[in-house]
Design an enzyme around this catalytic site. Structure first.
Site, PDB file in Angstrom:
ATOM      1  N   GLU A   3      70.865 -14.244  34.807  1.00  0.00           N
ATOM      2  CA  GLU A   3      70.032 -13.464  33.874  1.00  0.00           C
ATOM      3  C   GLU A   3      70.678 -12.113  33.574  1.00  0.00           C
ATOM      4  O   GLU A   3      70.531 -11.580  32.476  1.00  0.00           O
ATOM      5  CB  GLU A   3      68.612 -13.286  34.422  1.00  0.00           C
ATOM      6  CG  GLU A   3      67.863 -14.592  34.682  1.00  0.00           C
ATOM      7  CD  GLU A   3      67.850 -15.573  33.516  1.00  0.00           C
ATOM      8  OE1 GLU A   3      68.014 -15.130  32.359  1.00  0.00           O
ATOM      9  OE2 GLU A   3      67.706 -16.790  33.762  1.00  0.00           O
ATOM     10  N   HIS A  17      75.103  -9.411  27.712  1.00  0.00           N
ATOM     11  CA  HIS A  17      75.356  -9.879  26.346  1.00  0.00           C
ATOM     12  C   HIS A  17      74.485  -9.084  25.362  1.00  0.00           C
ATOM     13  O   HIS A  17      74.937  -8.678  24.296  1.00  0.00           O
ATOM     14  CB  HIS A  17      75.027 -11.372  26.284  1.00  0.00           C
ATOM     15  CG  HIS A  17      75.582 -12.093  25.091  1.00  0.00           C
ATOM     16  ND1 HIS A  17      75.277 -13.400  24.823  1.00  0.00           N
ATOM     17  CD2 HIS A  17      76.410 -11.699  24.100  1.00  0.00           C
ATOM     18  CE1 HIS A  17      75.916 -13.784  23.718  1.00  0.00           C
ATOM     19  NE2 HIS A  17      76.594 -12.765  23.256  1.00  0.00           N
TER      20      HIS A  17
HETATM   21 ZN    ZN Z   1      70.258 -18.753  30.634  1.00  0.00          ZN
END
Ligand code: ZN
Length: 679
Positions: free
Chosen positions: A467, A473
Site C-alpha cells: 500500500e 505512486h
Molecule cells: Zn494494490
C-alpha cells in the site's frame, strides 16, 4: 428539510488544505455536495460555450473535476472507514447526484467536441496535454457521448443503478462481517491462537462484561484462526462464517444476501457494454487496460496455470501426507503453517515480536528516503476521524513539499476489510488551484492491546509495503493535471506495478534488519531468521498462484460471456474454474462470490487479472535493481522519473520501456515464484 448551510458552517466546503474529518457530520454531506455540484454545473456550462478551446480551457475543466473530488473524497473515505447508519444514508443519498454529474459531463457533446478540436491541434505536438485529450476522448466514448435518444437515457439509468448496487454490495458485506461474533469461555478451545489475538478477544469480552474471549470476524482474527487454531471445530466454524458472508447461509441470512445484487450487477454491466457496442463487459473493461484482447488475458492466465498447477498439486500432496489425513478446506492454512515450521524451523508468530509497527514504519520511510530522496515525518494530525489515525508530511531532501498521507492501520467495526490506498487530494498545478497530493493508506492490522505496541506478522509487513508503494505512486507524481496525476489515468493492469515492486524490499536482508526491533529487547531480526524467512518465500507458492488464478479467471470469464451469468450459473462457473485451475476442494456451502468485493464493489471487474499482469512488470522492474544494486541511486531515480512521476501522462508500456530499456519479460516473475521457465 433543513436549511442549507453556508460555507462557514460546513467543514466540507472549507478551503483548508486538508479535510476537517472530525468535524464532518452526516447533515453536512448533502448540502455540501449539492452546493459544489450546482457551482460546477454552472462552470461547466460556461466552458461548453467557449468558442475555441485552449490549454487554459483544459485546466478549467480539470479544476471542475478536482473540485468535485475534493468534496466527495472525504465522504467516500469516511463511508469506508467510519461508517454509521446516518453517514451511510447521506452517502447513499449523494451517490446518485455524483454519478449523475459525472454522466452529464461524460455525455456533454459540446465539451466533447472541444476535445476533438484540441486533439486535432495537438496531433503533432505530443506531450502531457495530448495524452490528457486522448484519454479524455476515450472516456467520453465510454460514458456514452455518442449515444442518442432512448439508448442514451437507458445508459444513464444503468450507470445509476450500477453505482447504487455496487455500494449496497459493499455495505452488506461490511454489516454481515460485523454481525458475526463468537464467545468462548473455555481456554482449551482457543489453543494455538497467538497472544495478540487472545488479548484483543479478552478485552472485547471485558468491554461487554463477559468472561472469556469475544472473537470477531475481521481479517486478522480470521487469518489467525485458520493458521493457528488447534481446535478443528473452531477452524471449521470460522471457515464457514467467512466463506458464507453476505449469503443466504451466512450471518443475517437473506438480510445481507448479495446473490440478488450479483445478478443485477452482472446484468447491468453487460447491458452497459452492449449499449456502447462491446460484445461483453470484459471487452469494455479492456478499453482502459494495457492488455490488448480478452484472448490475450485468458492465454496469459492459463499459461501461468499450466506452469504452476503441477507444483501446486505436489504441494497439496505433501501437505496431506504431513497431516496424515485428507485435508478439509479449513485445514490447509493450519497444516501449511505447521509444515513450514517443521521444514524451516520458522513460525510466523515467532517473527511478530520483531515487527513493531513504529519501527516498521520508520524503516520503511528510511527506505523511501534512500531510494527516492524524500523525507517523511509525522505531523500533527488535525481533525482525525479516529484516534489511531496519523498524518505524515512528505518533502524532498531540499525541503520542497511533496505531499502527505494519512495512515489508518487497525481493524475495527464499521470499517471495510482489506487494505488499500485511496486518493484524498490529487496533485494539481493549474492556474487557480495549486495543491500537493494527499493519500490514505488503510490496513486492517491487529490493534495494540494494553501497553504493547502493535506487532505485525511478516505478511502484514508485505501488505504495508504494497500500500505504501501505491502511496508513492500517488505522491511522487509530477503531473499538474489531476485527472492524469498519480494513479489516475494509469491503465488498471499496470496500477499494481509500484505496489508489488515495493513488496520485494520487504524480503531483503538490509531492509529487514532496518524495519525490525524486538518489542522487549530492541534487537533486530537475527540474520539466521532472515535467511530462513527468505528460504521460505516460495514455500507453497504454487498453491498461492493457483488461488489467485482461480479468482482472476472466474472474474474474467464471468464478465466475458455473451449473455450475463445469473443465479446458480455464477456458482457453476466458479465450480468449473475451480475444476480447471484450483487444487484445494471447497465445500458446497462456500459462497466466495458473495464477498468478492474487488469485482462486485471495487474497480477490479474483469480486471482482477491485473494483479498477475502487473506482477510481471513489478518483478521485471525489480530485477533491474537486482542487476545494478538494490539501492542504486541512478536506477531508483530512473524508476521515479519513468514510472512514479508520470502518472497517466504516458502509456504504461512506454513508461515501462523507458525505465527498463526494453519490453517487459516474464522470466523474473517465474524465477521469483519458483516456476518453470519454459513449457
Ligand atoms: Zn494494490
Amino acid at each position: 428539510m433543513q436549511e442549507p448551510l453556508d460555507r462557514a458552517d460546513n467543514p466540507l466546503l472549507a478551503k483548508n488544505p486538508l479535510p476537517a474529518f472530525a468535524a464532518i457530520r452526516p447533515e453536512h454531506i448533502e448540502p455540501a455536495v449539492r452546493q459544489v455540484l450546482d457551482a460546477e454545473r454552472a462552470a461547466l456550462a460556461r466552458l461548453a460555450a467557449v468558442g475555441t478551446p485552449t490549454t487554459a480551457w483544459l485546466k478549467n475543466l480539470e479544476r471542475i473535476h478536482e473540485s468535485v473530488q475534493r468534496v466527495w473524497a472525504p465522504i467516500s473515505h469516511l463511508n469506508s472507514v467510519a461508517s454509521t447508519s446516518e453517514l451511510r444514508a447521506a452517502f447513499n443519498a449523494c451517490l446518485p447526484l455524483i454519478t449523475e454529474f459525472e454522466t452529464d459531463l461524460g455525455q456533454n457533446v459540446e465539451v466533447y467536441r472541444r476535445f476533438v478540436t484540441l486533439s486535432e491541434g495537438l496531433r503533432h505536438g505530443g506531450g502531457v496535454e495530448a495524452q490528457l485529450v486522448k484519454l479524455g476522448i476515450r472516456d467520453f466514448k465510454l460514458a456514452g457521448v455518442a449515444l442518442e435518444g432512448a439508448p442514451r437515457q437507458r445508459y444513464r439509468e444503468v450507470v445509476q443503478s450500477l453505482a447504487a448496487r455496487q455500494a449496497e454490495f459493499e455495505q452488506n458485506l461490511m454489516d454481515a462481517t460485523d454481525a458475526f461474533s463468537h464467545h468462548v469461555t473455555e481456554r482449551a478451545k482457543l489453543a494455538g491462537l497467538p497472544e495478540v489475538v487472545l488479548g484483543r478477544a479478552r478485552q472485547a469480552a471485558a468491554e461487554r462484561d463477559l468472561a472469556g474471549w469475544w472473537l470477531v470476524l475481521d481479517a486478522p482474527t480470521y487469518q489467525a484462526v485458520m493458521s493457528h487454531a488447534e481446535d478443528e471445530a473452531l477452524r471449521e466454524l470460522y471457515y464457514r462464517a467467512w466463506s458464507t458472508r453476505a449469503s443466504e447461509l451466512g450471518e443475517g441470512g437473506e438480510r445481507w444476501n448479495n446473490a440478488p445484487l450479483i445478478d443485477e450487477i452482472l446484468a447491468l454491466r453487460h447491458e452497459s457494454a452492449k449499449l456502447l457496442g462491446f460484445a461483453s463487459y470484459a471487452e469494455l473493461s479492456l478499453a482502459t487496460k494495457m492488455a490488448g484482447s480478452a484472448a490475450e488475458v485468458v492465454e496469459f492466465l492459463k499459461d501461468l496455470g499450466q506452469r504452476s498447477r503441477g507444483g501446486a498439486r505436489a504441494e497439496l500432496k505433501e501437505l496431506t501426507e504431513f497431516a496424515g489425513r485428507p485435508l478439509a478446506a479449513w485445514d490447509v492454512a493450519f497444516y501449511s503453517e505447521r509444515l513450514k515450521q517443521s521444514r524451516f524451523d520458522l513460525a510466523e508468530e515467532e517473527l511478530r515480536p520483531y515487527f513493531t509497527l513504529p519501527r516498521v514504519l520508520s524503516g520503511l520511510f528510511e527506505l523511501a528516503q534512500t531510494l527516492f530522496g524524500i523525507r517523511i515525518e509525522a505531523a500533527p494530525t488535525a481533525s482525525p476521524w479516529h484516534p489511531s489515525v496519523q498524518y505524515y508530511s512528505v518533502s524532498n531532501v531540499d525541503g520542497t513539499p511533496v505531499g502527505g498521507f494519512y495512515t489508518d492501520l487497525f481493524a475495527r467495526a464499521n470499517k471495510r476489510g482489506g487494505a488499500w490506498m485511496d486518493v484524498c487530494r490529487n496533485r494539481a498545478g493549474i492556474d487557480d488551484l495549486g495543491q500537493t497530493p494527499v493519500a490514505h493508506l488503510v490496513c486492517n492490522f491487529n490493534p495494540p492491546v494494553g501497553e504493547a505496541p502493535s506487532l505485525l506478522t511478516h505478511s502484514d509487513v508485505v501488505t504495508l509495503f504494497h500500500e505504501f508503494g501505491h502511496s508513492l505512486h500517488h505522491l511522487l507524481t509530477e503531473v499538474d493535471y489531476p485527472t492524469i496525476a498519480g494513479i489516475n489515468g494509469v491503465a488498471w493492469d499496470a496500477v499494481e506495478l509500484p505496489s508489488q515492486f515495493l513488496e520485494n524490499y520487504a524480503w531483503q536482508a538490509e531492509v529487514l534488519s532496518r524495519i525490525s526491533a524486538h518489542f522487549e529487547t530492541g534487537e533486530p531480526l537475527p540474520a539466521d531468521k532472515i535467511e530462513t524467512l527468505n528460504a521460505s518465500r516460495s514455500f507453497l507458492a504454487g498453491l498461492a498462484m493457483v488461488r489467485q488464478l482461480e479468482f482472476a479467471l472466474f472474474d474474467f470469464e464471468l464478465h466475458g460471456a455473451e449473455a450475463p451469468y445469473s443465479g446458480q450459473g455464477v456458482y457453476d462457473l466458479l465450480a468449473k474454474v475451480r475444476a480447471d485451475v484450483a487444487v484445494v476442494a471447497h465445500p458446497p456451502f462456500n459462497r466466495f462470490a458473495n464477498s468478492f468485493a474487488h469485482i462486485f464493489a471495487g474497480g477490479y471487474a474483469a480486471g482482477y487479472y491485473s494483479y498477475k499482469w502487473a506482477e510481471v512488470l513489478a518483478a521485471d522492474a525489480f530485477s533491474a535493481f537486482e542487476e545494478r544494486g538494490l539501492f542504486d541511486a541512478e536506477t531508483a531515480d530512473r524508476f521515479r522519473r519513468s514510472i512514479l512521476a508520470v502518472g497517466g501522462s504516458r502509456d504504461a508500456l512506454d513508461a515501462f520501456v523507458d525505465f527498463r530499456g526494453r519490453a517487459p519479460e516474464l522470466g523474473p516473475l517465474l524465477r521469483q515464484a519458483g516456476l518453470e521457465p519454459a513449457h
